[in-house]
Design a protein around this motif. Structure first.
Motif, short mmCIF file in Angstrom:
data_model
loop_
_atom_site.label_atom_id
_atom_site.label_comp_id
_atom_site.label_asym_id
_atom_site.label_seq_id
_atom_site.Cartn_x
_atom_site.Cartn_y
_atom_site.Cartn_z
N SER A 16 -2.03 9.56 -2.38
CA SER A 16 -1.00 8.99 -1.50
C SER A 16 -0.32 7.80 -2.17
CB SER A 16 -1.61 8.56 -0.17
OG SER A 16 -2.13 9.67 0.52
N SER A 17 -1.11 6.99 -2.87
CA SER A 17 -0.52 5.84 -3.56
C SER A 17 0.47 6.30 -4.62
CB SER A 17 -1.63 5.01 -4.22
OG SER A 17 -2.60 4.66 -3.28
N LYS B 206 -1.93 4.12 7.05
CA LYS B 206 -1.34 2.96 6.37
C LYS B 206 0.06 2.74 6.93
CE LYS B 206 -3.00 4.72 2.18
NZ LYS B 206 -2.74 5.06 0.77
N ILE C 149 -0.77 -1.11 -4.70
CA ILE C 149 -2.21 -1.31 -4.53
C ILE C 149 -2.80 -0.04 -3.93
CG2 ILE C 149 -4.00 -2.57 -3.26
CD1 ILE C 149 -2.23 -4.99 -3.27
N VAL C 150 -3.91 0.44 -4.49
CA VAL C 150 -4.60 1.59 -3.91
C VAL C 150 -5.49 1.09 -2.78
CG1 VAL C 150 -6.29 3.41 -4.32
CG2 VAL C 150 -4.53 2.92 -6.04
N ASP C 151 -5.41 1.74 -1.63
CA ASP C 151 -6.14 1.29 -0.45
C ASP C 151 -7.61 1.70 -0.53
OD1 ASP C 151 -6.98 0.50 2.07
OD2 ASP C 151 -6.28 2.38 2.99
N THR C 152 -8.39 0.89 -1.26
CA THR C 152 -9.83 1.17 -1.35
C THR C 152 -10.57 0.62 -0.13
OG1 THR C 152 -10.08 -0.88 -2.62
CG2 THR C 152 -9.87 1.17 -3.88
N LEU D 282 0.84 -1.21 0.00
CA LEU D 282 0.00 0.00 0.00
C LEU D 282 0.87 1.25 0.00
CD1 LEU D 282 -2.61 -1.09 2.70
CD2 LEU D 282 -2.91 -1.13 0.22
N LEU D 283 1.96 1.21 0.78
CA LEU D 283 2.86 2.36 0.87
C LEU D 283 3.60 2.57 -0.45
CD1 LEU D 283 4.41 1.73 4.39
CD2 LEU D 283 2.62 3.36 3.80
N LEU D 284 3.89 1.47 -1.14
CA LEU D 284 4.63 1.56 -2.40
C LEU D 284 3.72 1.95 -3.56
CD1 LEU D 284 6.92 -1.60 -2.13
CD2 LEU D 284 7.52 0.79 -1.71
N GLY D 285 2.42 2.04 -3.29
CA GLY D 285 1.49 2.44 -4.36
C GLY D 285 1.21 1.32 -5.35
N VAL E 19 -11.59 8.15 -3.09
CA VAL E 19 -10.51 7.22 -2.76
C VAL E 19 -9.19 7.97 -2.88
CG1 VAL E 19 -9.31 5.12 -3.45
CG2 VAL E 19 -11.80 5.19 -3.49
N ASP E 20 -8.34 7.82 -1.86
CA ASP E 20 -7.09 8.56 -1.83
C ASP E 20 -6.05 7.91 -2.75
OD1 ASP E 20 -4.89 10.11 -1.17
OD2 ASP E 20 -4.42 8.89 0.59
N THR E 21 -6.14 8.25 -4.04
CA THR E 21 -5.14 7.72 -4.99
C THR E 21 -3.87 8.58 -4.96
OG1 THR E 21 -6.18 9.05 -6.72
CG2 THR E 21 -6.86 6.74 -6.56
N SER F 3 -11.33 3.36 2.41
CA SER F 3 -12.41 4.24 1.95
C SER F 3 -13.76 3.58 2.16
CB SER F 3 -12.22 4.56 0.46
OG SER F 3 -10.93 5.06 0.23
#
Lengths: 417, 417
Positions: free
Chosen positions: B22-23, A41, A17-20, A12-15, B18-20, A23
């Motif tokens: 940050s990703s 996160k 995967i988007v943390d849906t 999640l931190l590396l982007g 959705v917070d894209t 939300s």
């Protein structure tokens, strides 16, 4: 009652995967009337997970911890929670049997590493829902955190969602003692700035700040205009809806339906299609500048085919003549836009049309600057045109022109009464 | 060097957006070799924002604070940062003029609210990139946090991204003291799964794990296929590029150009346009199912007009005949797809064409199931067709068909040699 969300996973931190999940959980909490002020996160690191969970418990009564419950070595959520609770991990034989049975039902033996999923913090109970092999945990805190709770759920969305709905929300409702309801309504706007809306609604905003019976928020949604979101908390759903009705009326009264084009799930496309459908009218498009974008957005809507018959994209200047029979005039001119709108109605046999021609940029075209756009519409043979000078980049010129051209048709259909 | 991300906005907590961002920021930091261990979302609340920023500064050397820089009452990021810095907000007249000029260039007066955007914490500097009306801030800390920094960027993705690339990443590189060069290269693939790629590249992955001279990562990018990203750290840029060249050659040798269609900024559209441009050939499209999507994606690319002449969208069945002169056959059939591809070349006078007809769903059409798609291409009068049965929802059927139809044309052009 205050509940926050901690999402676990280095990916999640590396982007990657988007943390849906967070939300989705946040929306569920809001609709359930439970305050949620923080989402965090953190990666698959024991020390950082423990620290983040302790911070969350300092701020909130409940923490939903999402991810890291799998059977692999980097699934370390169980251990981190145990440390925060100040207890050991103990193997729950009942869970072992449940997991074994699941593998059995799929005709497979349980790999030994799945036993890790049966190691739970002492004192934790299992979420009643268990759609996968990862049990969800309900972990009550003791000592200084007496009365607080950590819920652990897997990161797999459908497993998490079932545990949230069947196990966590009911438990939170019980703990929060809140028996009321929360409802939201979103008004879609086009053609004004956020600051412009804020000025228009200044008085209403202050009124709501005083009474507190509802909140109002502005959400910019990219190129799609601004959303005005009203949210009301009340004893029950009908009362909440009544509060929303009252304030929607106030907002509509101030802002007006020239700017407010829809509500909640509406888009400019769906609204225009709906207005045409009501009249039993058909639509065609002639797109030079947008190259098919308007038709693409209209046909993204299921069931559009009773209104939208099709379109022509005479991107090359010569095609404006050969495909539509437009006069041989300046490609970016009022005369060309009007001809395109009129001819596409005739050639495709529709009641209404939208036509756009212009310069998307970045380079000028035949003496016209990037962002110079002519939009024409035609309704029952009567065409009219508007000129836009857009200070945007190529993609935004295309998107803005698409929405604006449909908005022009919307306002003309509205004025037909 | 350690940088974390704080995303501001109650709408993020409520799950309305959705917070894209940050990703995306996390991915950029990872590619730049900067550690990022935490991402936090907090609402539009002064006290909580201040607390979260202080926590972040306790853990990290730098904080990227995204959102809340707009002109409205709930845009309070500037004030929260000022409190954390222990300074006042001061109005920056230079910014006032810049914002006023921006509104002027759009033929509009600046609403007074926008003056708020010119109030910046004392000691902060402005991000060199300012694509919108919200200035990005670079806020150095003092006292115990001496040497640390908060970067504030707007929540509007394209504004944030430009500020990140032009202002923040270079500044972070300077502060991190890393004097070497990090280079990445992304190979775009279409038509294989992540596990398939991992299997193909198993040996290369193990080799890189041993030598450590580069890293390889797979990124799923929605409907657009999988990306294979090579990243190399070296003393200087040329050496890093050499390492990338060597490993790109290895990856291409294993995976092959049937699957690898492009590199870095390439898209399927840009690659196909490039192949046609090399031959001096022109392209047209006939889109039923996709309703203009293919043309829209082609014309999103600046300079496409020397290749793409235009298209026809005979969404209504009758128009396939009246616009293109197709035979009166089953609308979703090989014969219809072939006729559409051939006729659109003739009517629009192009060397090549792509034609699609099918059922996007959710409902069946004239006895054909949702996801049933015929794609035809025509090159120099020779047409061929393929049938797809797609197990996707409406939008994914449309997007997949668009990319796949262009990929079919790409492979045919490649095989022409």
């Amino acid at each position: 009652m205050n509940c926050e969300v901690v999402a676990i996973g280095t990916e999640l931190l590396l982007g990657q995967i988007v943390d849906t999940n967070s939300s989705w959980i946040g929306e569920q909490l809001a609709m359930a009337g439970i305050n949620s002020h923080h989402q965090t996160k953190v990666g698959d690191n024991h020390g950082r997970m423990v620290a983040v969970l302790r911070e969350a418990l300092d701020r909130s009564d409940a923490v939903i911890c999402c991810g890291g419950l799998g059977p692999t070595q980097d699934d370390i959520t169980r251990g981190a929670i145990a440390e925060v609770m100040g207890v050991e991990l103990v193997r729950d034989e009942a869970i072992v049997e449940r997991i074994r049975a699941m593998f059995g039902s799929r005709g497979r033996d349980m790999p030994d590493n799945n036993l890790l999923q049966a190691d739970v913090p002492k004192g934790a109970t299992i979420n009643p829902a268990m759609p996968g092999t990862a049990p969800g945990l309900i972990c009550p805190l003791t000592g200084d955190d007496q009365g607080k709770v950590i819920y652990a759920v897997p990161g797999v969305p459908w497993e998490m969602q079932q545990m949230m709905i069947e196990g966590i929300l009911p438990d939170l409702q019980r703990r929060s003692g809140f028996r009321g309801a929360i409802r939201s309504r979103t008004l879609r706007t086009w053609g004004t700035s956020e600051s412009g809306l804020a000025e228009l609604l200044d008085e209403e905003i202050r009124r709501l700040d005083e009474t507190g019976e509802a909140t109002i928020a502005f959400l910019a949604s990219g190129w799609e205009g601004l959303k005005v979101r009203l949210t009301a908390k009340a004893a029950d759903a009908p009362s909440a809806e009544q509060v929303l009705d009252r304030h929607e009326a106030i907002v509509r009264g101030v802002v007006g339906d020239e700017i407010i084009f829809g509500i909640d799930g509406d888009t400019m496309e769906s609204v225009v299609l709906g207005m045409l459908r009501q009249r039993g009218w058909t639509l065609s498009v002639a797109e030079s500048l947008t190259g098919g974008l308007i038709g693409s957005r209209l046909t993204a809507i299921a069931g559009c085919s009773d209104v939208f018959r099709g379109g022509v994209t005479p991107y090359d200047r010569a095609l404006k003549r050969s495909l539509l029979g437009c006069p041989d005039v300046d490609a970016v001119s009022e005369e060309m836009a009007l001809a395109m709108a009129q001819r596409v109605c005739e050639v495709l046999g529709t009641d209404a049309s939208v036509a756009v021609t212009g310069v998307a940029g970045p380079d000028p075209l035949e003496g016209h600057a990037p962002g110079d756009v002519w939009i024409a519409t035609c309704i029952n043979g009567v065409a009219s045109a508007q000129f836009l000078k857009l200070p945007f980049g190529r993609e935004q010129v295309r998107q803005f022109t698409c929405i604006q051209s449909l908005n022009i048709l919307r306002l003309q259909l509205r004025d037909l009464g």
